[in-house]
Design an enzyme around this catalytic site. Sequence first.
Site, PDB file in Angstrom:
ATOM      1  N   ASP A  70       0.823  -1.216   0.000  1.00  0.00           N
ATOM      2  CA  ASP A  70       0.000   0.000   0.000  1.00  0.00           C
ATOM      3  C   ASP A  70       0.854   1.263   0.000  1.00  0.00           C
ATOM      4  O   ASP A  70       2.070   1.206   0.211  1.00  0.00           O
ATOM      5  CB  ASP A  70      -0.955   0.001   1.212  1.00  0.00           C
ATOM      6  CG  ASP A  70      -0.285  -0.428   2.510  1.00  0.00           C
ATOM      7  OD1 ASP A  70       0.945  -0.328   2.612  1.00  0.00           O
ATOM      8  OD2 ASP A  70      -0.995  -0.855   3.428  1.00  0.00           O
ATOM      9  N   ASN A  98      -7.278  -3.227  14.401  1.00  0.00           N
ATOM     10  CA  ASN A  98      -8.673  -3.564  14.088  1.00  0.00           C
ATOM     11  C   ASN A  98      -8.765  -4.737  13.113  1.00  0.00           C
ATOM     12  O   ASN A  98      -9.832  -5.022  12.581  1.00  0.00           O
ATOM     13  CB  ASN A  98      -9.401  -2.335  13.511  1.00  0.00           C
ATOM     14  CG  ASN A  98      -8.785  -1.843  12.208  1.00  0.00           C
ATOM     15  OD1 ASN A  98      -7.841  -2.456  11.677  1.00  0.00           O
ATOM     16  ND2 ASN A  98      -9.295  -0.743  11.676  1.00  0.00           N
ATOM     17  N   GLU A 146      -9.760  -2.098   5.573  1.00  0.00           N
ATOM     18  CA  GLU A 146     -10.363  -1.911   6.892  1.00  0.00           C
ATOM     19  C   GLU A 146     -11.556  -2.853   7.088  1.00  0.00           C
ATOM     20  O   GLU A 146     -12.069  -3.419   6.125  1.00  0.00           O
ATOM     21  CB  GLU A 146     -10.848  -0.454   7.019  1.00  0.00           C
ATOM     22  CG  GLU A 146      -9.750   0.592   6.833  1.00  0.00           C
ATOM     23  CD  GLU A 146      -8.800   0.714   8.034  1.00  0.00           C
ATOM     24  OE1 GLU A 146      -8.723  -0.224   8.846  1.00  0.00           O
ATOM     25  OE2 GLU A 146      -8.127   1.764   8.137  1.00  0.00           O
ATOM     26  N   HIS A 189      -7.055  -5.018  10.211  1.00  0.00           N
ATOM     27  CA  HIS A 189      -6.837  -4.735   8.792  1.00  0.00           C
ATOM     28  C   HIS A 189      -5.556  -5.376   8.282  1.00  0.00           C
ATOM     29  O   HIS A 189      -4.612  -5.596   9.033  1.00  0.00           O
ATOM     30  CB  HIS A 189      -6.918  -3.233   8.476  1.00  0.00           C
ATOM     31  CG  HIS A 189      -5.756  -2.394   8.888  1.00  0.00           C
ATOM     32  ND1 HIS A 189      -5.917  -1.133   9.429  1.00  0.00           N
ATOM     33  CD2 HIS A 189      -4.416  -2.576   8.837  1.00  0.00           C
ATOM     34  CE1 HIS A 189      -4.731  -0.612   9.668  1.00  0.00           C
ATOM     35  NE2 HIS A 189      -3.803  -1.466   9.319  1.00  0.00           N
TER      36      HIS A 189
HETATM   37  C1  GLP Z   1      -0.508   0.055   8.762  1.00  0.00           C
HETATM   38  C2  GLP Z   1      -0.237  -0.643   7.413  1.00  0.00           C
HETATM   39  C3  GLP Z   1      -0.303  -2.137   7.559  1.00  0.00           C
HETATM   40  C4  GLP Z   1       0.395  -2.524   8.834  1.00  0.00           C
HETATM   41  C5  GLP Z   1      -0.399  -2.063  10.021  1.00  0.00           C
HETATM   42  C6  GLP Z   1       0.269  -2.255  11.367  1.00  0.00           C
HETATM   43  O1  GLP Z   1      -1.501   0.994   8.728  1.00  0.00           O
HETATM   44  N1  GLP Z   1      -1.027  -0.223   6.298  1.00  0.00           N
HETATM   45  O2  GLP Z   1       0.261  -2.757   6.412  1.00  0.00           O
HETATM   46  O3  GLP Z   1       0.524  -3.926   8.905  1.00  0.00           O
HETATM   47  O4  GLP Z   1      -0.877  -0.753   9.851  1.00  0.00           O
HETATM   48  O5  GLP Z   1       1.316  -1.359  11.571  1.00  0.00           O
HETATM   49  P1  GLP Z   1       2.401  -1.538  12.693  1.00  0.00           P
HETATM   50  O6  GLP Z   1       3.314  -2.643  12.206  1.00  0.00           O
HETATM   51  O7  GLP Z   1       3.131  -0.223  12.773  1.00  0.00           O
HETATM   52  O8  GLP Z   1       1.694  -1.918  13.931  1.00  0.00           O
END
Ligand code: GLP
Length: 250
Positions: A67, A136, A143, A138
């Site tokens: 993304d 959450n 989402e 995702h």
């Molecule tokens: C982000 C990304 C995800 C990621 C998630 C967790 O928003 N789009 O790909 O896995 O949230 O992030 P973190 O590893 O900082 O907890």
Amino acid sequence: MRWIEVDNYEQMSEQAAAVVINLVKEKPEAVIGLATGGTPAGTYKRLVDDYKQNTTSYENIKTVNLDEYVGLEKNSDQSYTYYMDQHLFDHINLKRENIHLPKAETPPYEQDAKDYEQLIEDLGGVDLQVLGIGENGHIGFNEPGTPFSSKTGVVELDPSTREANARYFENKDDVPTHAISMGISTIMKSKKIILLASGAKKAPILYNLFKTDVTEDIPASILKEHPDVTIIADSEALALLKEKEGSVNR
Ligand code: GLP
């Protein structure tokens, strides 16, 4: 879905890096799907260390990131392009033309998303997808409520996701409202998936993921239908699950 418990973030990163390195050695022209966020940063550090020590070559490897935020300049230090350069791409011998992230810098975003879906198909699909998980549930930026059939598209970020990611921005209002994300069906086409999770903040969602049936309310739950998913999570992330269900190593 296989669950592996490790002691801590370092061990999680070590194991995830080993999966990537094995694939790079077995299939030097593999397509690897990459994630951003705090979770995979340690994995990338280990890939860089291994590259320096053992000269594992990425010369013919292709990467596709999950993304990218909509509307950020690529050289903005909050863009995922910048993150990937800093953590990985600037330090290994991956060719620039083999690195792919959704464009997402200027319109037309919908077209960029379609092109990205096509690009992944043209590359022959993803051999190994590295995933994190949102608090959450995702995956990518898909989402809760996103249809499982979704393809790469422009998605709106949940207020809770913007809140969770605000720590990377100077001001919480600077967090973009939209992103281009691989769709859930796109992610599910990956041949192999590893999902990484570390720390107490992920404990509730991992417990919910373990217990739930497959439901669009928890996007990651679809991974239960994938034939080759391994969750590598540390003790803190698994604390609730272990407290209620016992061991997860199986
Ligand atoms: C982000 C990304 C995800 C990621 C998630 C967790 O928003 N789009 O790909 O896995 O949230 O992030 P973190 O590893 O900082 O907890």
